[in-house]
Design an enzyme around this catalytic site. Structure first.
Site, PDB file in Angstrom:
ATOM      1  N   ARG A 141      36.636  40.067 -17.768  1.00 32.60           N
ATOM      2  CA  ARG A 141      36.715  40.791 -19.049  1.00 32.60           C
ATOM      3  C   ARG A 141      36.245  42.196 -18.731  1.00 32.60           C
ATOM      4  O   ARG A 141      35.103  42.413 -18.390  1.00 32.60           O
ATOM      5  CB  ARG A 141      35.816  40.094 -20.072  1.00 32.60           C
ATOM      6  CG  ARG A 141      35.700  40.814 -21.411  1.00 32.60           C
ATOM      7  CD  ARG A 141      36.989  40.751 -22.214  1.00 32.60           C
ATOM      8  NE  ARG A 141      36.818  41.505 -23.457  1.00 32.60           N
ATOM      9  CZ  ARG A 141      37.164  42.797 -23.602  1.00 32.60           C
ATOM     10  NH1 ARG A 141      37.715  43.458 -22.593  1.00 32.60           N
ATOM     11  NH2 ARG A 141      36.962  43.403 -24.750  1.00 32.60           N
ATOM     12  N   HIS A 148      33.835  47.584 -20.997  1.00 30.95           N
ATOM     13  CA  HIS A 148      34.132  48.033 -22.357  1.00 30.95           C
ATOM     14  C   HIS A 148      32.842  48.151 -23.143  1.00 30.95           C
ATOM     15  O   HIS A 148      31.775  47.723 -22.687  1.00 30.95           O
ATOM     16  CB  HIS A 148      35.084  47.048 -23.055  1.00 30.95           C
ATOM     17  CG  HIS A 148      34.476  45.706 -23.322  1.00 30.95           C
ATOM     18  ND1 HIS A 148      34.316  44.751 -22.336  1.00 30.95           N
ATOM     19  CD2 HIS A 148      33.956  45.144 -24.455  1.00 30.95           C
ATOM     20  CE1 HIS A 148      33.738  43.671 -22.855  1.00 30.95           C
ATOM     21  NE2 HIS A 148      33.500  43.888 -24.138  1.00 30.95           N
ATOM     22  N   HIS A 179      31.483  48.256 -27.605  1.00 29.29           N
ATOM     23  CA  HIS A 179      31.875  48.058 -28.999  1.00 29.29           C
ATOM     24  C   HIS A 179      31.201  49.123 -29.849  1.00 29.29           C
ATOM     25  O   HIS A 179      29.973  49.234 -29.857  1.00 29.29           O
ATOM     26  CB  HIS A 179      31.471  46.665 -29.484  1.00 29.29           C
ATOM     27  CG  HIS A 179      31.983  45.573 -28.595  1.00 29.29           C
ATOM     28  ND1 HIS A 179      33.306  45.218 -28.559  1.00 29.29           N
ATOM     29  CD2 HIS A 179      31.369  44.806 -27.674  1.00 29.29           C
ATOM     30  CE1 HIS A 179      33.477  44.256 -27.673  1.00 29.29           C
ATOM     31  NE2 HIS A 179      32.326  43.987 -27.113  1.00 29.29           N
ATOM     32  N   GLU A 210      26.822  42.478 -29.619  1.00 25.00           N
ATOM     33  CA  GLU A 210      27.470  41.249 -29.152  1.00 25.00           C
ATOM     34  C   GLU A 210      26.413  40.241 -28.716  1.00 25.00           C
ATOM     35  O   GLU A 210      25.553  40.557 -27.901  1.00 25.00           O
ATOM     36  CB  GLU A 210      28.405  41.581 -27.986  1.00 25.00           C
ATOM     37  CG  GLU A 210      29.033  40.362 -27.320  1.00 25.00           C
ATOM     38  CD  GLU A 210      30.031  40.762 -26.235  1.00 25.00           C
ATOM     39  OE1 GLU A 210      30.742  41.772 -26.405  1.00 25.00           O
ATOM     40  OE2 GLU A 210      30.086  40.064 -25.197  1.00 25.00           O
ATOM     41  N   HIS A 252      29.584  46.975 -20.950  1.00 26.18           N
ATOM     42  CA  HIS A 252      29.408  45.693 -20.258  1.00 26.18           C
ATOM     43  C   HIS A 252      30.720  45.163 -19.715  1.00 26.18           C
ATOM     44  O   HIS A 252      31.800  45.605 -20.124  1.00 26.18           O
ATOM     45  CB  HIS A 252      28.752  44.657 -21.181  1.00 26.18           C
ATOM     46  CG  HIS A 252      29.430  44.481 -22.515  1.00 26.18           C
ATOM     47  ND1 HIS A 252      29.196  45.312 -23.584  1.00 26.18           N
ATOM     48  CD2 HIS A 252      30.346  43.573 -22.950  1.00 26.18           C
ATOM     49  CE1 HIS A 252      29.912  44.914 -24.624  1.00 26.18           C
ATOM     50  NE2 HIS A 252      30.637  43.867 -24.260  1.00 26.18           N
ATOM     51  N   GLU A 294      39.603  44.630 -32.502  1.00 20.40           N
ATOM     52  CA  GLU A 294      39.933  45.332 -31.271  1.00 20.40           C
ATOM     53  C   GLU A 294      39.873  46.838 -31.474  1.00 20.40           C
ATOM     54  O   GLU A 294      39.736  47.590 -30.520  1.00 20.40           O
ATOM     55  CB  GLU A 294      41.317  44.909 -30.787  1.00 20.40           C
ATOM     56  CG  GLU A 294      41.398  43.399 -30.690  1.00 20.40           C
ATOM     57  CD  GLU A 294      42.353  42.913 -29.631  1.00 20.40           C
ATOM     58  OE1 GLU A 294      42.855  43.741 -28.869  1.00 20.40           O
ATOM     59  OE2 GLU A 294      42.583  41.706 -29.581  1.00 20.40           O
TER      60      GLU A 294
HETATM   61 MN    MN Z   1      32.162  42.807 -25.440  1.00 20.46          MN
END
Ligand code: MN
Ligand code: MN
Length: 383
Positions: free
Chosen positions: A94, A97, A99, A104, A143, A166
């Site tokens: 993953r 990125h 947020h 999270e 992260h 998203e």
């Molecule tokens: Mn995340």
């Protein structure tokens, strides 16, 4: 317009007074400001369903893993918390990125993964996770997550914003794919040609090789002023009750987790998590296994009861009364997540115990003797 002035306009004088009180007292204790207007989904004569079958959703599939995600668009009552189920194959990444609009919180259900983080002081942590571990990334911290080991890694992600989507996720490939290579050359001091083959669109989940084990001096290493992003919840000695166990991780146990609290609760067959409510948080649940019935009380005679099984998500709005029963023949395991770093819960048993039989007799219009033998303290998970 500030939150305070906006609420004053919307709520009139009373809203302004409430907001002022919360600002002075509540926020200092890590609480939230007063709730905004009641969402439309909760104003009808009947309550909506508080269950969403996350595990049954069609996943978005990538070479390196898959994602099932539910925001308020899919699950209208979940105004304050959104959630997702993600699986990464060994080596599945993953991508890097952050947020913009949510913190999270995650619970690893099975397998292992490695997480890298960057904080606002530009300090990093690289740390491995296994089943029963929790992570917390403050809003905006960068992260990545990569599957390691020999089996797929499955985890739940919870965000403290029901409108998380998203559009609030900022991926490194998406950004660099939209910056001219000459700017990257200037910004990073390396030739522009290095970026010639970079993707032009967001990668989201990539597939690569399983990374080697962390060097012993790197594993979980942090400088003394940093807070770790990992908490080993299932290693915690649980609180024991006649009907089950509970493991709780709030900011008190996990200092970085300032805006969220989580718990792993197990109920034996027939047991109940007693009638209660949470004054300072909404509740998002993920049912790991077993069969449950949850009933939610929403005032004005409105009660809604839903049944839950493995893969289901439940939701309880802040302040709504509720209880959970194990209606199956096996243990019920559920992960419960709150959008507040301070855990608050008021139990019906403790509330009744706090009031005299005379008051209760008047309240319920029955003889005082009715209350002989009632609990004298909070029961939490009786049986
Ligand atoms: Mn995340
Ligand atoms: Mn609860």
């Amino acid at each position: 317009m500030s939150e305070f002035s906006r609420r004053s306009v919307l709520g009139g004088a009373a809203g302004g007074v409430l907001a002022a009180a919360a600002t002075a007292e509540g926020l200092a204790q890590g609480q939230q400001p007063p709730s905004g207007p009641t969402p439309a989904s909760l104003t009808g004569t009947e309550l909506p369903s508080f269950r969403f079958a996350l595990g049954a959703m069609t996943p978005k599939v990538y070479d390196g893993g898959w994602l099932r995600a539910a925001t308020v668009d899919q699950f209208p009552v979940s105004q304050k918390l959104a959630g997702a189920l993600m699986q990464l194959v060994p080596g599945g990444l993953r991508e890097l990125h952050w947020h913009s609009n949510a913190a999270e919180w995650a619970y690893v259900i099975k397998g292992q993964c490695r997480v890298t983080t960057i904080d606002p002081q530009n300090r990093s942590e690289v740390v491995d996770f296994g089943a029963g571990d929790v992570w917390y990334f403050p809003r905006g911290h960068g992260h990545s997550i990569q599957g390691i080991g020999h089996e797929d890694c499955l985890f739940i992600l919870v965000f403290d914003n029901g409108y998380f989507s998203e559009f609030g996720t900022f991926s490194i490939s998406d950004w660099l794919g939209h910056v001219p290579p000459e700017v990257l050359q200037k910004s990073l001091g390396v030739p522009a040609q290095r970026f010639a083959d970079f993707p032009k669109r967001e990668v989201f989940i990539a597939k690569g090789a399983v990374p080697p084990p962390l060097a012993p001096n790197r594993a979980g290493s942090l400088d003394a002023t940093s807070l770790t992003h990992r908490y080993r919840l299932l290693d915690q000695k649980p609180e024991d009750y006649p009907g089950g166990t509970n493991r709780l991780v709030s900011q008190r146990e996990f200092p970085i987790s300032t805006t969220m609290t989580g718990a792993h609760m197990r109920l034996k067959p027939g047991a109940i998590r007693e009638l209660h409510w949470h004054p300072n948080a909404d509740e998002w649940q993920y049912y790991l296994g077993g069969r449950a019935s949850m009933s939610v009380f929403g005032s004005h005679g409105r009660v809604r009861t839903d049944q839950f099984g493995a893969g289901d998500v439940g939701y309880v709005p802040q302040g709504y009364g509720h209880y959970i029963e194990n209606i199956g023949t096996e243990d019920l395991d559920v992960v419960v997540v709150f959008n507040n770093g301070t855990y608050e819960s008021i139990s019906l048993s403790a509330w009744l115990a706090a009031n005299s039989p005379a008051l209760l007799a008047t309240n319920f219009q029955v003889p005082e003797s009715t209350f002989a033998g009632f609990p004298t303290r909070a029961l939490y998970i009786p049986r």
